[in-house]
Design an enzyme around this catalytic site. Structure first.
Site, PDB file in Angstrom:
ATOM      1  N   LEU C  10       0.844  -1.185   0.000  1.00  0.00           N
ATOM      2  CA  LEU C  10       0.000   0.000   0.000  1.00  0.00           C
ATOM      3  C   LEU C  10       0.885   1.242   0.000  1.00  0.00           C
ATOM      4  O   LEU C  10       1.571   1.532   0.976  1.00  0.00           O
ATOM      5  CB  LEU C  10      -0.910  -0.014   1.231  1.00  0.00           C
ATOM      6  CG  LEU C  10      -1.736  -1.305   1.392  1.00  0.00           C
ATOM      7  CD1 LEU C  10      -2.591  -1.248   2.645  1.00  0.00           C
ATOM      8  CD2 LEU C  10      -2.609  -1.546   0.163  1.00  0.00           C
ATOM      9  N   ALA C  11       0.884   1.930  -1.127  1.00  0.00           N
ATOM     10  CA  ALA C  11       1.812   3.043  -1.299  1.00  0.00           C
ATOM     11  C   ALA C  11       1.106   4.253  -1.892  1.00  0.00           C
ATOM     12  O   ALA C  11       1.672   5.000  -2.685  1.00  0.00           O
ATOM     13  CB  ALA C  11       2.974   2.596  -2.187  1.00  0.00           C
ATOM     14  N   GLY C  13      -0.678   6.550   0.089  1.00  0.00           N
ATOM     15  CA  GLY C  13      -1.023   7.536   1.122  1.00  0.00           C
ATOM     16  C   GLY C  13      -0.421   8.917   0.920  1.00  0.00           C
ATOM     17  O   GLY C  13       0.504   9.108   0.126  1.00  0.00           O
ATOM     18  N   GLY C  82      -9.115   4.768   2.182  1.00  0.00           N
ATOM     19  CA  GLY C  82      -8.681   3.834   3.209  1.00  0.00           C
ATOM     20  C   GLY C  82      -8.012   2.587   2.657  1.00  0.00           C
ATOM     21  O   GLY C  82      -8.055   2.286   1.460  1.00  0.00           O
ATOM     22  N   THR C  83      -7.380   1.847   3.556  1.00  0.00           N
ATOM     23  CA  THR C  83      -6.610   0.659   3.170  1.00  0.00           C
ATOM     24  C   THR C  83      -7.513  -0.434   2.600  1.00  0.00           C
ATOM     25  O   THR C  83      -7.124  -1.171   1.692  1.00  0.00           O
ATOM     26  CB  THR C  83      -5.864   0.092   4.390  1.00  0.00           C
ATOM     27  OG1 THR C  83      -6.800  -0.095   5.464  1.00  0.00           O
ATOM     28  CG2 THR C  83      -4.775   1.040   4.867  1.00  0.00           C
ATOM     29  N   LYS C 353      38.295  18.908 -11.265  1.00  0.00           N
ATOM     30  CA  LYS C 353      37.030  18.554 -11.903  1.00  0.00           C
ATOM     31  C   LYS C 353      37.305  17.934 -13.252  1.00  0.00           C
ATOM     32  O   LYS C 353      38.063  18.502 -14.050  1.00  0.00           O
ATOM     33  CB  LYS C 353      36.179  19.813 -12.093  1.00  0.00           C
ATOM     34  CG  LYS C 353      34.736  19.538 -12.454  1.00  0.00           C
ATOM     35  CD  LYS C 353      34.185  20.589 -13.382  1.00  0.00           C
ATOM     36  CE  LYS C 353      34.621  20.315 -14.824  1.00  0.00           C
ATOM     37  NZ  LYS C 353      34.149  21.295 -15.799  1.00  0.00           N
ATOM     38  N   HIS C 365      48.785  22.842  -3.597  1.00  0.00           N
ATOM     39  CA  HIS C 365      48.246  24.016  -2.920  1.00  0.00           C
ATOM     40  C   HIS C 365      47.376  24.873  -3.828  1.00  0.00           C
ATOM     41  O   HIS C 365      47.807  25.248  -4.918  1.00  0.00           O
ATOM     42  CB  HIS C 365      49.373  24.922  -2.407  1.00  0.00           C
ATOM     43  CG  HIS C 365      50.558  24.203  -1.867  1.00  0.00           C
ATOM     44  ND1 HIS C 365      50.592  23.685  -0.605  1.00  0.00           N
ATOM     45  CD2 HIS C 365      51.773  23.923  -2.419  1.00  0.00           C
ATOM     46  CE1 HIS C 365      51.792  23.112  -0.391  1.00  0.00           C
ATOM     47  NE2 HIS C 365      52.517  23.241  -1.482  1.00  0.00           N
TER      48      HIS C 365
END
Lengths: 483, 483, 483
Positions: C10-11, C13, C82-83, C353, C365
C-alpha cells in the site's frame, strides 16, 4: 497573576563551580544568555521583575537591558550572605501581594510551572507554595524535602549522604511563591547558618512549619527545574533545550540528517522541506528557506537563505543574505554583508566579504571578493583577487552586468569594470575598464626551447651531483656547458 | 607492593577478532597505544613488569620501549598454546613472592583495582585472588564464576549459553594475583583443554578448589575490566576513557559546545574559560590557552595555542605554536612548525608550512606560505604564493618587518624582502627587494575598446550560430566582419 | 512461497504527517528510497508484487522502476478511501492462493519476519495471519490487538488513550497474510468507518472473529516493524539501519573513530584495516580500499579509493577514482570524474574537476584543475588555475609527463604542455609549450628605491593627516614634497 504577583530573581551568585571566573548567568544556551530564559518568561507573563545582582553585575545587567530595556529593575546585594539576605535586600520593593522567587540559573522552567504554582498558591491560601521535584538522577546538591503530616521541612544534603537522598527523593527546586504578609512577618526570623554564617530562604519553610502555617508544594519533572552550576549541567540544559527546538522543526517538515548532531539556536526559522546535514550550525537570527539544503559541517550565523538554495558542505556564512536558488560551496566563506542574487554561485575556496553579487553571477573557484558591488551574469574566473586594501585604506570595486573576469586576475580598488567588459586571464587591473572593452595587463608568452633541460642540469651541477644524472635533451641540440 | 609483587602481562595473542591482520595491542585509545595503559599503570605503582609477547612482537615491543625504555622486560611465547603456557614461559623470571597476571587488552583497569586486589590477597593469605565482575551487558565470551561454599570454579561460556550467563552473572576478568609458591607447585598440573589443546590459567582456580585451597575474589565494575577484542569493544573502551578526560576538563572550567562530540587525547592540556566547538579534535601533545576559542570541526595536533587566541571553524593545525591572541581560520591549514606571533592572523584558505610569522602580521586570504620567515606587522595580500620549491630543492624566503605584499604575488625563493618594502599586486618577485623599495613585476594595462564584443562575436561565428545572436556594441563603432 | 503468495504494497497515502508536501516513500534511508527496502525484499524472496499507488504516484513509480524495471506492477487508487478500499482496487489481480499485504512505510521488515508469517499461516491454515508487536515505546498511532479466547480484535487507539495502550500493549504492525478465498468472500463486508468514512483492512480481522474464523498472529520485535510517518520516525529508522551497516563493517576489521557519528550508505564497501574518521560520509556506490584512511569530516560520494590511500580531513570527493597510495587533502575537492594515479597528491584548497592525473603527480596548494589530462611526475605549483572556460565554451588542457608548472600560473585552454616542459612562476600560458621548453610570460622585476615610503606618505597627505605621521626613509634621500 499580573497585578498580584511580582518576581525576584536571585542573580548575585559567584558561579564558583563554573570555574571560569565569569558569571555563568550570561553563558549562552542555544544562543541566548541563560538569565534571559527566565526574564523573558516573566516578561511574557506580565510579571513585574527585579533582579538581585552582585557578582559581575555589569555583565548581567548589560545582557538583561539589551533584551528588556528598562522593564526590569536591579538591586544590588553588596555582600554574598546567602539567598535569605538577597531576599531581604528587596524588601522595600515589595508592592504586590505575592512574591515569586527563583534562582537565575534554572533556564528550563516553563509557563506551565509558574501557572501551576500560582493557581495552587491562590487556591490553597498557603503563605508559602514552592516547587519540588523527584530527583531520579540523585544530584546531591539539592535540599531534600521532608513531609510529615502537614509540616514540610528542608534538609540540606550537602553532606553527600546517599542514604538521605534515597529516603528523601524529593528536592527543593528553589522556586517559591510567598504571601507578602508572611514574608514581612518572618523574614527577620531567618538565622545565619551555623556552618556558613549565611542566611537561607529555605529556613522560611521550616519557620512556617514551626508556626503551624500551611506550606504547599507543586511537583514538576526534574528536567524542567534543573539548576546550572557546572559546565556539565550547562551542557545538559542546552541538550534539553536544543532537543525541543529540533523536534519542533521536524514537526514542521524539516529533515535533519542527524538530529542528534545539529546545533540550532532558539531564534532560527526553517522552511518546510529543508534538508539540514550532519553537524550543521544554524545560529543567531538565521532563516532557512523552503526546500533549501544545507550540507554537512556548514555553519550559518545571522543570515537569511532563500528558498530552494543549495549550501554545500563545509561552508561558513555569517551576516549574509542569499536569494533563492543560490548555489554555494563546498568550502565557501561568505561574511559581513555578502548579498547573493538569485541563482548566483559562490564555489569552492571562495571568500566573499561585504560584497553584493547580482542574479546568475558566478565566482566558482579560489577567489576573494572584498568590498565589491558586482552586477548580474558576471563571471569571476578562478583565482581572482579583489584587492580592496592598499595598506592603509579600503576601497570599493564595481563590476557591471555581464562582465567577464579571466582567471588569476588581480583587481586593484578603487576600480570600475563596466558592463560587457572582458579582463584577460592573469591581468592586474588598476584602471577602469570601459563598456565592452578588453583589458589586458600581462606579458606575451615566450617559449625558450630546451631551456627546461638546461635549468635542471644547471641545478644538478651546482649541487655537485654526478654528471651521469644530467638530463639529456631529446633534441640533443645544446650542451650543458653552454648554459 | 613494590618489593613483593611482580607483574606478567599477556601480550602474545593473535587479535583474531580484530580482523585487521595487525595486533590490537598498539591500537590507540585517546592517542595512546592500548598496551601502554597497563604498562604505565604498573610502572606508576613501581611494579616490576614482564610482557609475554608473540604475535607481531616487534610492533608491541617498539611501542612499549618508546615509552618505558628498558624498564620493562619481554619474553617470547613461541607457540600460541594458551594463557597457561604463556605463564609457564615466564617461570624462570619469578623473583617476587606474588605474581600479578593480566591480559594486555584491559586498558581501563585502575590503580584502585590493583590496590584492592593486593590488599585482599595479602589480608586473606589466599594462594589465588582474582578480579570478578557482574556482567550486566551479558558479554558471552567471559568465563563464568561459580561459587559454592568456599570453592570457586570457572566455566567457559564459549557455548553462548544464555542460561548459564543468566545464572552465573559474575565473570572472570582475567586479572589474577598468585602466591609464587602456589604457582611453582601447581603450574604443571594444568592439562590441555579437551577441545582446543591449549593450556588455560583458569584451570589453576579449579585446581586450587580441588585441593581445598582458598580462592579469593574482588568484585569491581564491569566497565573497568572490559576486554578489547573487537572493533566495537575498542570503541566502547575509548568512549569510556574519553568521557573521563572530558569530564575532568569540564570541572576545570572548559566549555565544550558538544562534550558528546569532541575528541581529546589523554595528553592534552586545556586552560580555563576555553570554549571548544563541535567535533573538535585536540590530539597528541596539544595545549590550549585560557579563554581561547576553538571553532567547530577544527583539528589541532601536537600544537600549543596561547591564551585568548581564536581558532575559527574548519581549521587544521599540526606541530605548530600560536602565541596569544592569534586569530586563525576559518579554513586555515598550519603545519610543520608554523609559528605565529601574538595578534597575528592566518585567514581563510591559507596554508602555512614551516613558516614563522611575527607579531601582528596578517595573511588573510588564499595564500601559501612555505619555508618563510616573516617579521612583524607584515601584510601578505590575498592569493600570494611563496614558491619554496624549484622542482628540485626547497629554499627560504625572508620578509622583514612592516613589508607589504600585494595580492596575487608570487615570491620565488630564495628571496629576501626587506623592511618597509612594498610588492605591487600581481608581481612575480625573483630578486631581493631593498628596504622601503617598491618592487613591481607586471605589465601595464591596455584597454582595447569594444574588443570584448568582437571576441564574443568571433566565437559565435566560429560555432556557426545564427548571426542574429551576435552582440552589438552599444557604440556601433565596428562591424563584426572586420574582426 | 514463490508460487502460492503474491504481495500488495500500500503506497498511495498522502504522507500528511511528513509535512513536506512530498511523498515520504521516496525519502532516502541510508541512501536508498524507503519504498525500495520492501520491494527489494519481496523481489529477493521471489514474490510477485503489486504497488497500490496514488499520491504523487509518478515519483513512487519512477523510484521503483529505476530499481526493478518491469518486474513490479502498479495499480492506482483514485480516491483516498482507506486501506480496505486500496485492497479492493487490486481484486482483479489476485492470482495466487495467499495475499501478503503491507504498508509501504515499514522499511525495517526482514526476510525472517515474512518467512515466519508464511510458515505460521500455512501451518495453521488460518484465513488471516498478521504481524503484531509489543510496543514498548507506547506509540499511540497503532491499532491495539485484543485477544480473548480464540477471537482477535483490533481497536484503533487514535484517541490517544494511555489506558488502552497500557492494557493492550500489542499493536497491529499492518502486515497481513490472507487466504485469497477468505478475501473474496469478505472484502465487501468492510463497512465505512463511522468517523472517517474510509474502509479499513483491520475490519477484516474483526469480521473473521465475528464469523468464528481463526485469526493467527506472529509476534516480532517492534524495531523491525516501525512505521515511518514523521521526520522523527524516519530518523529512528535510519539510525537502526545505519547501526546495522556500521556494526557489520566493524566485524570486517574497519576501525571507525566514532561509529556513533559516521554516515554510511547501504551500498558502500570498505576494506579491512581501513580507518574512518569522525563525521565521515561514505555515500552511494563508494568503495574504500584496505588500510586506507579517511580523515574526519570528509565526504566521499560514488567514488572508488584504492588501498593504502590517505584522504585527509575536510575533503569532498564525488564521482572520482583514486588509485592506491594517493594522498589527498586536507580541504581537497575532487569531483566529476577526477582520476588520480597511484601516489599522486592533491593538497590543500585544490579543486579538481573532470581531470586525470598520472602516477606521482602533485598539485599541492590552492589550485583549480578543470578538464585537464595530466601525465605522471608532473608538478603543479601552488595557485595554478587551469582556465577551461572562455566565457562560452569549455576546452581541454593536456600536460605531459614530468612537466613543471610554476606557482600562480594561469593555463588558458585549449593548451598542450609537452613532456619535461617548465612554466615559469606567475605566467599566463596561452600557447602550447614544446617538450623540454621553458615558457615564460611575465614582466621583469623593477625595484624602485624608497618608493614604498613615498606611497605611504602620499596617502597620509591625501587623507589630510598631520604630517608628523609621515614615514621617513631611513636613507633620508627624498623629501615628501617631491612625491
Amino acid at each position: 497573576m499580573l497585578n498580584v504577583v511580582q518576581a525576584i530573581i536571585l542573580a548575585a551568585g559567584k558561579s564558583r563551580r563554573f570555574k571560569t571566573d565569569r558569571t555563568k548567568l550570561i553563558e549562552p544556551i542555544c544562543g541566548q544568555p541563560m538569565i534571559l530564559y527566565q526574564t523573558k518568561l516573566l516578561d511574557h507573563l506580565g510579571i513585574l521583575t527585579t533582579l538581585v545582582v552582585g557578582y559581575q553585575k555589569e555583565l548581567v545587567q548589560e545582557s538583561v537591558i539589551k533584551e528588556h530595556e528598562n522593564s526590569i529593575s536591579f538591586i544590588q546585594q553588596f555582600e554574598q550572605k546567602g539567598t535569605g539576605d538577597a531576599l531581604k535586600c528587596t524588601r522595600h520593593l515589595w508592592i504586590r501581594d505575592h512574591i515569586l522567587i527563583m534562582n537565575g540559573d534554572v533556564p528550563l522552567v516553563t509557563e506551565t510551572i509558574i501557572d501551576e504554582l500560582y493557581t495552587h498558591h491562590i487556591d490553597s491560601g498557603a503563605p508559602i507554595t514552592f516547587v519540588i521535584s523527584h530527583d531520579t538522577y540523585q544530584v546531591s546538591e539539592y535540599g531534600r524535602v521532608l513531609k510529615s503530616g502537614l509540616t514540610v521541612r528542608i534538609i540540606e544534603a550537602k553532606n553527600d549522604d546517599r542514604k538521605i537522598q534515597d529516603e528523601m527523593c524529593c528536592i527543593n527546586a528553589g522556586i517559591y511563591l510567598f504571601r507578602k504578609d508572611f514574608l514581612i512577618d518572618f523574614i527577620d526570623k531567618i538565622m545565619p547558618n551555623e556552618l556558613t554564617g549565611e542566611y537561607y530562604i529555605t529556613d522560611l519553610i521550616n519557620i512556617a512549619s514551626d508556626n503551624n502555617l500551611l506550606v504547599q508544594t507543586v511537583n514538576v519533572p526534574f528536567d524542567r527545574v534543573r539548576g546550572v552550576n557546572t559546565q556539565e549541567e550547562l551542557w545538559t540544559a542546552e541538550q534539553i533545550k536544543r532537543a525541543e527546538i529540533i523536534k519542533a522543526w521536524m514537526l514542521e517538515g524539516v529533515r535533519f540528517m542527524a538530529p542528534h548532531n545539529v546545533y540550532i539556536d532558539h531564534s532560527v526559522i526553517i522552511g518546510k522541506g529543508a534538508v539540514i546535514g550532519v553537524g550543521v550550525h544554524l545560529l543567531g537570527k538565521t532563516e532557512i528557506g523552503e526546500y533549501t539544503t544545507v550540507g554537512s559541517f556548514s555553519i550559518i550565523i545571522n543570515s537569511i537563505i532563500g528558498n530552494k538554495a543549495i549550501i554545500k558542505s563545509h561552508s561558513v556564512i555569517e551576516d549574509s543574505v542569499f536569494h533563492q536558488e543560490s548555489l554555494v560551496g563546498p568550502f565557501a566563506y561568505c561574511h559581513r554583508d555578502t548579498i547573493l542574487g538569485s541563482k548566483s554561485v559562490i564555489g569552492a575556496f571562495v571568500e566573499s566579504k561585504n560584497s553584493k553579487l547580482g542574479d546568475m553571477t558566478k565566482a566558482k573557484h579560489l577567489s576573494y571578493l572584498g568590498d565589491a558591488c558586482i552586477g548580474s551574469m558576471v563571471n569571476i574566473g578562478g583565482g581572482t583577487i579583489i584587492a580592496n586594501h592598499d595598506g592603509q585604506d579600503k576601497h570599493k570595486t564595481i563590476i557591471n552586468n555581464n562582465a567577464y573576469i579571466g582567471v588569476n586576475s588581480s583587481l586593484v580598488a578603487p576600480l570600475t569594470i563596466e558592463q560587457d567588459a572582458f579582463v584577460a586571464a592573469g591581468s592586474t587591473i588598476t584602471e577602469n575598464v570601459p563598456t565592452g572593452a578588453l583589458a589586458i595587463a600581462r606579458s606575451r608568452q615566450i617559449n625558450k626551447p630546451e631551456y627546461a633541460y638546461r635549468l635542471k642540469n644547471k641545478k644538478i651541477l651546482k649541487n655537485g651531483i654526478n654528471s651521469s644524472l644530467l638530463f639529456e635533451s631529446p633534441f640533443k641540440a645544446s650542451s650543458v656547458s653552454s648554459v
